[in-house]
Scaffold this motif. Structure first.
Motif, PDB file in Angstrom:
ATOM      1  N   GLU A   1       0.976  -1.319  -0.429  1.00 20.29           N
ATOM      2  CA  GLU A   1      -0.079   0.019   0.320  1.00 20.29           C
ATOM      3  C   GLU A   1       0.229   1.278   0.322  1.00 20.29           C
ATOM      4  O   GLU A   1       0.493   2.303   0.436  1.00 20.29           O
ATOM      5  CB  GLU A   1      -1.628  -0.005   1.433  1.00 20.29           C
ATOM      6  CG  GLU A   1      -1.491  -0.830   1.082  1.00 20.29           C
ATOM      7  CD  GLU A   1      -2.773  -1.162   1.776  1.00 20.29           C
ATOM      8  OE1 GLU A   1      -3.412  -0.458   2.329  1.00 20.29           O
ATOM      9  OE2 GLU A   1      -2.826  -1.941   2.610  1.00 20.29           O
ATOM     10  N   GLU A   2       2.358   1.243  -0.624  1.00 18.04           N
ATOM     11  CA  GLU A   2       3.104   2.016  -0.762  1.00 18.04           C
ATOM     12  C   GLU A   2       2.431   2.994  -2.046  1.00 18.04           C
ATOM     13  O   GLU A   2       3.032   4.359  -2.697  1.00 18.04           O
ATOM     14  CB  GLU A   2       4.425   2.016  -0.628  1.00 18.04           C
ATOM     15  CG  GLU A   2       4.629   1.359  -0.219  1.00 18.04           C
ATOM     16  CD  GLU A   2       6.650   0.338   0.011  1.00 18.04           C
ATOM     17  OE1 GLU A   2       6.608  -0.084   1.232  1.00 18.04           O
ATOM     18  OE2 GLU A   2       6.980   0.364  -1.456  1.00 18.04           O
ATOM     19  N   GLY A   3       1.801   2.679  -2.874  1.00 16.54           N
ATOM     20  CA  GLY A   3       1.534   3.386  -4.260  1.00 16.54           C
ATOM     21  C   GLY A   3       0.198   2.514  -4.852  1.00 16.54           C
ATOM     22  O   GLY A   3      -0.566   1.303  -4.518  1.00 16.54           O
ATOM     23  N   LEU A   4       0.293   3.346  -6.182  1.00 17.47           N
ATOM     24  CA  LEU A   4      -1.149   2.459  -7.268  1.00 17.47           C
ATOM     25  C   LEU A   4      -0.858   3.010  -8.123  1.00 17.47           C
ATOM     26  O   LEU A   4       0.265   3.696  -8.384  1.00 17.47           O
ATOM     27  CB  LEU A   4      -2.863   3.445  -6.485  1.00 17.47           C
ATOM     28  CG  LEU A   4      -3.299   3.681  -6.969  1.00 17.47           C
ATOM     29  CD1 LEU A   4      -4.684   4.508  -6.846  1.00 17.47           C
ATOM     30  CD2 LEU A   4      -2.102   5.224  -6.250  1.00 17.47           C
ATOM     31  N   VAL A   5      -1.226   2.054  -9.506  1.00 12.87           N
ATOM     32  CA  VAL A   5      -1.124   2.159 -10.513  1.00 12.87           C
ATOM     33  C   VAL A   5      -2.175   1.252 -11.655  1.00 12.87           C
ATOM     34  O   VAL A   5      -2.822   1.025 -10.638  1.00 12.87           O
ATOM     35  CB  VAL A   5       0.364   0.533 -10.588  1.00 12.87           C
ATOM     36  CG1 VAL A   5       0.603   0.612 -12.411  1.00 12.87           C
ATOM     37  CG2 VAL A   5       1.417   0.690 -10.232  1.00 12.87           C
ATOM     38  N   ALA A   6      -2.325   2.233 -12.297  1.00 15.90           N
ATOM     39  CA  ALA A   6      -2.974   2.398 -13.646  1.00 15.90           C
ATOM     40  C   ALA A   6      -2.911   1.951 -14.516  1.00 15.90           C
ATOM     41  O   ALA A   6      -1.535   2.791 -15.628  1.00 15.90           O
ATOM     42  CB  ALA A   6      -4.101   3.184 -14.050  1.00 15.90           C
ATOM     43  N   HIS A   7      -3.018   0.609 -15.546  1.00  7.74           N
ATOM     44  CA  HIS A   7      -3.004   0.837 -17.495  1.00  7.74           C
ATOM     45  C   HIS A   7      -4.422   1.147 -18.030  1.00  7.74           C
ATOM     46  O   HIS A   7      -5.187   0.586 -17.781  1.00  7.74           O
ATOM     47  CB  HIS A   7      -2.513  -0.701 -17.381  1.00  7.74           C
ATOM     48  CG  HIS A   7      -1.228  -1.391 -16.459  1.00  7.74           C
ATOM     49  ND1 HIS A   7      -0.008  -1.776 -17.176  1.00  7.74           N
ATOM     50  CD2 HIS A   7      -1.631  -1.859 -15.207  1.00  7.74           C
ATOM     51  CE1 HIS A   7       0.694  -2.269 -16.064  1.00  7.74           C
ATOM     52  NE2 HIS A   7      -0.489  -2.430 -15.073  1.00  7.74           N
ATOM     53  N   ALA A   8      -4.004   1.782 -19.017  1.00  6.49           N
ATOM     54  CA  ALA A   8      -5.128   2.355 -20.239  1.00  6.49           C
ATOM     55  C   ALA A   8      -4.557   1.538 -22.282  1.00  6.49           C
ATOM     56  O   ALA A   8      -3.596   1.761 -22.255  1.00  6.49           O
ATOM     57  CB  ALA A   8      -5.615   3.254 -20.270  1.00  6.49           C
ATOM     58  N   THR A   9      -5.811   1.334 -21.788  1.00  5.47           N
ATOM     59  CA  THR A   9      -5.641   0.710 -23.912  1.00  5.47           C
ATOM     60  C   THR A   9      -6.831   1.935 -24.450  1.00  5.47           C
ATOM     61  O   THR A   9      -7.878   1.391 -23.272  1.00  5.47           O
ATOM     62  CB  THR A   9      -5.766  -0.403 -23.765  1.00  5.47           C
ATOM     63  OG1 THR A   9      -6.975  -1.617 -24.031  1.00  5.47           O
ATOM     64  CG2 THR A   9      -4.141  -1.252 -23.542  1.00  5.47           C
ATOM     65  N   CYS A  10      -6.572   2.157 -25.665  1.00  5.00           N
ATOM     66  CA  CYS A  10      -8.059   2.883 -25.904  1.00  5.00           C
ATOM     67  C   CYS A  10      -7.383   2.302 -27.659  1.00  5.00           C
ATOM     68  O   CYS A  10      -6.497   2.216 -27.748  1.00  5.00           O
ATOM     69  CB  CYS A  10      -8.020   4.086 -25.998  1.00  5.00           C
ATOM     70  SG  CYS A  10      -6.397   5.482 -26.818  1.00  5.00           S
ATOM     71  N   LEU A  11      -8.338   2.782 -28.289  1.00  3.08           N
ATOM     72  CA  LEU A  11      -9.035   2.594 -29.568  1.00  3.08           C
ATOM     73  C   LEU A  11      -9.147   3.572 -30.127  1.00  3.08           C
ATOM     74  O   LEU A  11      -9.856   4.222 -30.029  1.00  3.08           O
ATOM     75  CB  LEU A  11      -9.499   1.870 -30.202  1.00  3.08           C
ATOM     76  CG  LEU A  11      -9.356  -0.181 -30.368  1.00  3.08           C
ATOM     77  CD1 LEU A  11     -10.373  -0.919 -31.341  1.00  3.08           C
ATOM     78  CD2 LEU A  11      -7.536  -0.427 -31.379  1.00  3.08           C
ATOM     79  N   LEU A  12      -7.891   4.500 -31.215  1.00  5.04           N
ATOM     80  CA  LEU A  12      -9.232   5.256 -32.167  1.00  5.04           C
ATOM     81  C   LEU A  12      -9.535   5.259 -33.810  1.00  5.04           C
ATOM     82  O   LEU A  12      -8.537   4.621 -33.478  1.00  5.04           O
ATOM     83  CB  LEU A  12      -8.076   6.457 -31.966  1.00  5.04           C
ATOM     84  CG  LEU A  12      -7.476   7.266 -30.470  1.00  5.04           C
ATOM     85  CD1 LEU A  12      -6.982   8.659 -30.725  1.00  5.04           C
ATOM     86  CD2 LEU A  12      -9.049   8.069 -29.989  1.00  5.04           C
ATOM     87  N   PHE A  13      -9.709   5.983 -34.034  1.00  2.48           N
ATOM     88  CA  PHE A  13     -10.162   6.283 -35.753  1.00  2.48           C
ATOM     89  C   PHE A  13     -10.453   7.058 -36.290  1.00  2.48           C
ATOM     90  O   PHE A  13     -10.577   8.255 -35.944  1.00  2.48           O
ATOM     91  CB  PHE A  13     -11.180   4.979 -35.143  1.00  2.48           C
ATOM     92  CG  PHE A  13     -12.920   4.710 -35.077  1.00  2.48           C
ATOM     93  CD1 PHE A  13     -12.656   5.142 -34.095  1.00  2.48           C
ATOM     94  CD2 PHE A  13     -13.873   6.031 -35.913  1.00  2.48           C
ATOM     95  CE1 PHE A  13     -13.983   5.298 -33.565  1.00  2.48           C
ATOM     96  CE2 PHE A  13     -14.711   6.568 -35.517  1.00  2.48           C
ATOM     97  CZ  PHE A  13     -15.256   6.206 -34.026  1.00  2.48           C
TER      98      PHE A  13
END
Ligand SMILES: [Zn+2]
Length: 157
Positions: free
Chosen positions: A145-157
């Protein structure tokens, strides 16, 4: 059809005396995320995924943490500005998928509000915004609980 994929990742420390903003929603917790802005790890990862898909650099290029303009800024403003950059580059947003890595608190009760918030800012349907979460089974800095992480992907068109 010109389909573009993007990926973003972000990290923040968790410390006492800060609010915890995730996905544009303030979450009651004993610790908050440390950063120059409101340190919303999920919105930052999504900004980076969107910018990456358009090959427009990263969040630090557009919203530098050395600028007073962005001190304690609401990251929803950064996401809205990112949307504008994507639009200006001639792209539309298809969908977002994301995963949060944190030990606590449980974010399930807040996911619906996060999806609504992000969908509204990006002008897409809530069904085009996916938010998942996992712990790291007590391992590493997330597990402690020293930190947190986020991953994200997306599509554009
Ligand atoms: Zn960040």
């Amino acid at each position: 059809m010109n389909i573009r994929i993007g990926y973003g990742i972000d990290f923040h420390q968790l410390v006492e005396g800060r609010d915890l903003w995730i996905g544009g929603v303030k979450i009651p917790h004993t610790k908050g995320a440390l950063g120059h802005s409101d340190a919303d790890v999920l919105l930052h990862a999504i900004c980076d995924a969107l910018l990456g898909a358009a090959a427009l650099g990263d969040i630090g290029v557009h919203f530098p943490d050395t600028s007073q303009e962005f001190k304690n800024i609401d990251s929803k403003i950064l996401l809205a500005r990112t949307r504008q950059l994507i639009t200006d580059a001639g792209y539309q947003i298809g969908n977002i998928d994301s995963t949060l890595c944190l030990e606590a608190p449980k974010i399930k009760p807040y996911v619906a509000a996060m999806r609504t918030t992000i969908a509204e800012i990006l002008g897409i349907a809530e069904t085009a915004v996916s938010i998942k979460a996992t712990t790291t089974e007590k391992m590493g800095f997330v597990g402690r609980e020293e930190g947190l992480v986020a991953h994200a992907t997306c599509l554009l068109f």
